[in-house]
Design a protein around this motif. Sequence first.
Motif, PDB file in Angstrom:
ATOM      1  N   TYR C  30       4.722   2.583  -0.615  1.00  0.00           N
ATOM      2  CA  TYR C  30       3.757   1.949  -0.709  1.00  0.00           C
ATOM      3  C   TYR C  30       3.312   1.585  -1.793  1.00  0.00           C
ATOM      4  O   TYR C  30       2.708   0.583  -2.455  1.00  0.00           O
ATOM      5  CB  TYR C  30       2.572   2.624   0.205  1.00  0.00           C
ATOM      6  CG  TYR C  30       0.985   1.985  -0.037  1.00  0.00           C
ATOM      7  CD1 TYR C  30       0.824   0.841   0.904  1.00  0.00           C
ATOM      8  CD2 TYR C  30       0.250   2.151  -0.916  1.00  0.00           C
ATOM      9  CE1 TYR C  30      -0.365   0.162   0.792  1.00  0.00           C
ATOM     10  CE2 TYR C  30      -0.765   1.589  -0.984  1.00  0.00           C
ATOM     11  CZ  TYR C  30      -1.629   0.463  -0.344  1.00  0.00           C
ATOM     12  OH  TYR C  30      -2.446  -0.025  -0.258  1.00  0.00           O
ATOM     13  N   ARG C  31       3.363   2.815  -2.782  1.00  0.00           N
ATOM     14  CA  ARG C  31       3.124   2.661  -4.268  1.00  0.00           C
ATOM     15  C   ARG C  31       3.797   1.296  -4.774  1.00  0.00           C
ATOM     16  O   ARG C  31       2.994   0.724  -5.850  1.00  0.00           O
ATOM     17  CB  ARG C  31       3.311   3.786  -4.873  1.00  0.00           C
ATOM     18  CG  ARG C  31       2.121   4.914  -4.951  1.00  0.00           C
ATOM     19  CD  ARG C  31       1.115   4.430  -5.779  1.00  0.00           C
ATOM     20  NE  ARG C  31      -0.139   5.381  -5.989  1.00  0.00           N
ATOM     21  CZ  ARG C  31      -0.962   5.053  -6.930  1.00  0.00           C
ATOM     22  NH1 ARG C  31      -0.972   3.940  -7.853  1.00  0.00           N
ATOM     23  NH2 ARG C  31      -1.900   6.095  -6.885  1.00  0.00           N
ATOM     24  N   THR C  33       5.142  -1.317  -3.314  1.00  0.00           N
ATOM     25  CA  THR C  33       5.024  -2.657  -2.721  1.00  0.00           C
ATOM     26  C   THR C  33       3.668  -3.093  -2.142  1.00  0.00           C
ATOM     27  O   THR C  33       3.231  -4.216  -2.235  1.00  0.00           O
ATOM     28  CB  THR C  33       5.823  -2.645  -1.509  1.00  0.00           C
ATOM     29  OG1 THR C  33       5.157  -1.579  -0.603  1.00  0.00           O
ATOM     30  CG2 THR C  33       7.219  -2.453  -2.098  1.00  0.00           C
ATOM     31  N   ASP C 319       0.922  13.416  -9.673  1.00  0.00           N
ATOM     32  CA  ASP C 319       0.622  13.941  -8.240  1.00  0.00           C
ATOM     33  C   ASP C 319       1.898  14.329  -7.427  1.00  0.00           C
ATOM     34  O   ASP C 319       1.925  14.251  -6.168  1.00  0.00           O
ATOM     35  CB  ASP C 319      -0.171  13.135  -7.267  1.00  0.00           C
ATOM     36  CG  ASP C 319      -1.728  13.189  -7.821  1.00  0.00           C
ATOM     37  OD1 ASP C 319      -2.040  14.371  -8.502  1.00  0.00           O
ATOM     38  OD2 ASP C 319      -2.367  12.493  -7.562  1.00  0.00           O
ATOM     39  N   ARG C 343       8.425   4.184 -12.000  1.00  0.00           N
ATOM     40  CA  ARG C 343       7.260   4.887 -12.050  1.00  0.00           C
ATOM     41  C   ARG C 343       7.237   6.206 -12.521  1.00  0.00           C
ATOM     42  O   ARG C 343       6.506   6.669 -13.162  1.00  0.00           O
ATOM     43  CB  ARG C 343       6.503   4.943 -10.778  1.00  0.00           C
ATOM     44  CG  ARG C 343       5.573   3.516 -10.145  1.00  0.00           C
ATOM     45  CD  ARG C 343       5.089   3.904  -8.792  1.00  0.00           C
ATOM     46  NE  ARG C 343       3.715   4.732  -9.348  1.00  0.00           N
ATOM     47  CZ  ARG C 343       2.579   3.990  -9.444  1.00  0.00           C
ATOM     48  NH1 ARG C 343       2.314   2.840  -9.357  1.00  0.00           N
ATOM     49  NH2 ARG C 343       1.513   4.918  -9.578  1.00  0.00           N
TER      50      ARG C 343
END
Lengths: 307, 473, 390
Positions: C30-31, C33, C319, C343
């Motif tokens: 999710y991060r 896209t 995180d 990332r």
Amino acid sequence: MTRAELAPTDPVLHSFAAELGDRGLVSIAGRGTRWSAGGEIAPGVQILRAPTGIVEVSPAEMTVRVRAGTLVADLNDALAEVGQRSALPERGGTVGGAIAVGEDHLDVLGRGRVRDSVLQVRYVSAEGKIISAGGAVVKNVSGFNLPKLITGSLGTLGAIAEVVLRTNPKPSMSQWLVSCDADPQLSFNTLYRPSCVLWDGSRTWVHLEGHAVDVAAEFDGLRHVGKFEPADSPPELPAHRWALTPRDAASMTSVEGGDFVASIGVGTLWADRPQAATPIDAALNVVHQRAKSLFDPTGRLNPGRAV
Amino acid sequence: MLRDLRRALSRERVRYGAADRTLFAHDASVFEGGLSGPICFPESTAEVQDIMRIAMQHERSVVPRGAGTGLTGGAIPLGAPIVVAMTKMDTILEVDIANGVAWVEPGVVNLDLTRSLSELGFNFAPDPSSQQVCTIGGNVANNAGGPHCLAYGVTDAHVLAIEVVLSSGDVVTLGSVRGESLGLDLRGAFVGSEGTLGIATKIAVRLSKNPPAVRTLLLSFSSMRDAAQTVSDVVAAGIVPAAMEVMDREITNAVENYVGAGYPRDAAAVLLAEVEGLEGGVEIDSQRIVEVAQSNNAKSIHRAESEAERALLWKGRKTAFGAIAQIKPDYYLHDSVVPRSKLADVLESIYEIGARHDLMVMNVFHAGDGNLHPILLYDGRIAGELERVHAAGAEIVRACLAVGGVLSGEHGIGVEKQPYMEEQFSSDDLDHQERLRRSFDPMCRVNPGKVLPEGHSCADIQALRSIPTGVWG
Amino acid sequence: MTGPIDLLLDPEALNGCVQCGLCLPHCPTYRVTGEEALSPRGRIKLMREVQDHGAPVTKDVLRSFETCVQCRGCESACPSAVPFGHLIEQTRASLVREGISRSALMRIALKALEFPRLLRLGTAFLSIANRMKLIPKQLGLPARLPVRQPAIPSTGQDVFLFTGCVMDAWQRDVHAAGARVLEAAGFGVTPTNELVPCCGALHAHAGLSDDARRLAEKAIRGLSGDDRPILVDSAGCGASMKDFGRMLDTEEAKAFSERVFDIGEWLANHLDRLPEVAPLDLSVAIQDPCHLRHVQRVHETTRAALSPFVSTLIELDDDGLCCGAGGAFMVLEPAMAGSIRDRKCASIERSGADVIASANPGCSMHLADAGVKMMHPMELIDRAIAAARA
């Protein structure tokens, strides 16, 4: 609950609405401290005054309900009695006038913006109806934010009759300081939450408010920035307000043709002449015009004046 | 039309498969009536303009969407509009310390922004409980709050300017990063408009300085009334803490099961109070809060001893809603605000209403603002439970309005609280709200059928909801 | 497109999700896209659609299920404790059963893991081929595979060191370092070698549940008749073996899982037995393998074990978001694995660390492939001890 019961019951508001009616050109006057803002009122306009009186002070709620014709000074006196204060600037005018203009207090960093302090507004519409917008509590996102639209609208969308304002505790200590050798931006950066930092090209003023111990600590922190001394009050402000970026305001050294005072971290600047006007964006102007025609289809509210 | 959209964006950034349309018909609310048209993932302002123009050409509506964590269905598409998912526009464009402002794209996650500012000594003040996932664009749409808005104000007070694509396809900038400019506050009108006035494509947020000192107090009480009274007394004493949050026993236990932060499990209510500022004042204020709590029979008083403990306590508070599924699979949440001094009475009514409808009620709320979050627990698979939830919810809302409260403090109206709007506002009031909406979007093409109740809304809500599946062919 | 399929998911687990979305930022797919379909909340919603409402498994639905890295970061983030890992494994198992998953192909590939000698031979071949640049880069193989490595000697009977399949073939030097560290702490080490050829973790992730069970039973048999602790230096294998008890649901399996420890976890509990030596002058950032942090949840022990041996330990600021390796994920979804890794690399860059310590071979290979200097925590401890002795 039926819809009829939701209308405000205060007879004072109803008689104001009746006075305003639903036809004829009208304008609401406060004390005229910003009477020319937005242009001169067209000739032949009936001038009315908004109702006065403080309806309810609720320090535990941090709110006050006040009618628009009340003097800001009277409001602040009443609030001071219960250890509170408002965000409205005191310049001799009325509450309704202050909100219609929307100009912030010099201590906006400490008191908050006028726009953010208007929790509820009751105004009389161009059709002569009393409209309630917002709510009498400190936090509210129920429906569209009409109080924001009305604040600063110079009375062109509705005639402000009564407002509920958010108040705040009055700080136990207030101290103005002035320095001839301090960099204004550095002064601002050094302080945690000053209520105001001003700069006139050679001197820097700082307004500290809060617990005495915090004011002392902030004062102490400024020793590394410059030599600050207590001052009785802020400097006199020139007549015209300019809007600059905070960076530009802080780096201002002179304004052609007179004195200036800049508010650091805010970007407001007062000068002896008006700021060159920037043309309003065409697409934005369409929204402005549409708002005016929807709220005041016949153009009877404050004709001659435009936001 | 799909072809137009795909030409303007790209094939993979315009979705129309059943799977995506199912997913984008929902947000974090329980509302089930959504129907999505194509889903677009723009990457620039120009693409949002293209989408808007194509939509208008084909007489279609658009619905902007952030992370989909809204609790009132504000991002739920009605009538198969184009869903404009802003999640790919997630760049922090500029952090401008000298002007105290950061320009961000709307898809930037709230906590990501604050984290990227922390090294510089700043933060973005609004901190909704969903801040680890919700986007700045969503915060603007809902005028999001959060625990720390007690002292610093909600999103509105922290947004200086917004670049918006209007329904006409034009781009305008509302507000300014310059000093106070007089005139109509269209920026203020836009914040909290639930995505109905246009689509924000860039946002200038105000940077707040990190406080030099923070003190976090965990106070517990044997009765909810004592906790509520403490909150009211603290404010009456002239103290404005950064945050004052209350949780009742049931929710505290659910939270404690998840985080193990050391919340007392046996107290009727716990109050998490935080004071921020300069060291001296923080010490004075926290001491006074302790005294107020003691005079209201506090059962225990604890100061967070480390940043780690503080973080864990907040993690517990901020994940409270999610923790509810440990107890029941579904919940329905209200968001009323009442005058602070009425908190204790209203809470009693809420528990009584829950008991009368045979429903489990929990309370976790921003006590300092008087912003209640009564949660009604239920199991949607059991016939009749949801009906009881709605009946109890209506009574709770009325109890709050009766003491001078409002429907929503920070979640917005969306579709779920529309019917109640007529209980807070007269039809004239609502008519003026609609005028504000039409000033921006005269044809009501942006997020139609939200906020205003039936009869007032630009669009006919029933008609929007009854558009059959497959309308896009 | 298919007809209705019963995914055989536990309805309670499926209904535990209240769609709050708190998992979204912790999901690597999710991060990178921003797509709901590639988030845990979206995947659960689609599982419900398929299982409860008979929705067909379209290409999009399959993509949603197959792109899950299975890092289980969402589980740590979920206040309702939805067992997402089990849901996605079961979903994949059901898709394999229905013959609509690429996992069926995976079965053939994963078969090799059960034959250590074959694997080592294949590795030597791959290594040579790789050095001759015969292997396409997007396969994501480590830049330098070993051609031949000495076997791990047995030094005593105190603990087992699980050697496994791919790791033994590709990173035996990590096992060797772990064995030396254990010896330095006074533990005699028995490498498991042929006793347990493979733990079956990759099979379970791929939904090959029959194979996974068979391998689990084989592992339990291989190390039965003994209650020695089983130490694991691969986070993925450790997580999988700790889950045998739940998966097989037998007393024997539960007892076995009780014996499994991550090697860092074990050492953190026996810190006093390790020699006191001067720390390496290195700033080391820890990259928590997901299966250590989100599944075993013992990632703090890596810090406890490592901190006496290096001068500076740095936390990454993301995180514990997945690095994108995900076992076979980096081979099956190279583009997305690359975006996720970008990332992680940005976070590593910000940390300014000299070396990144990771207790999982997959993460190490994946990140090393992007030019990151990777070491296993055991290699760092081993080096510090060796430096003191030299």
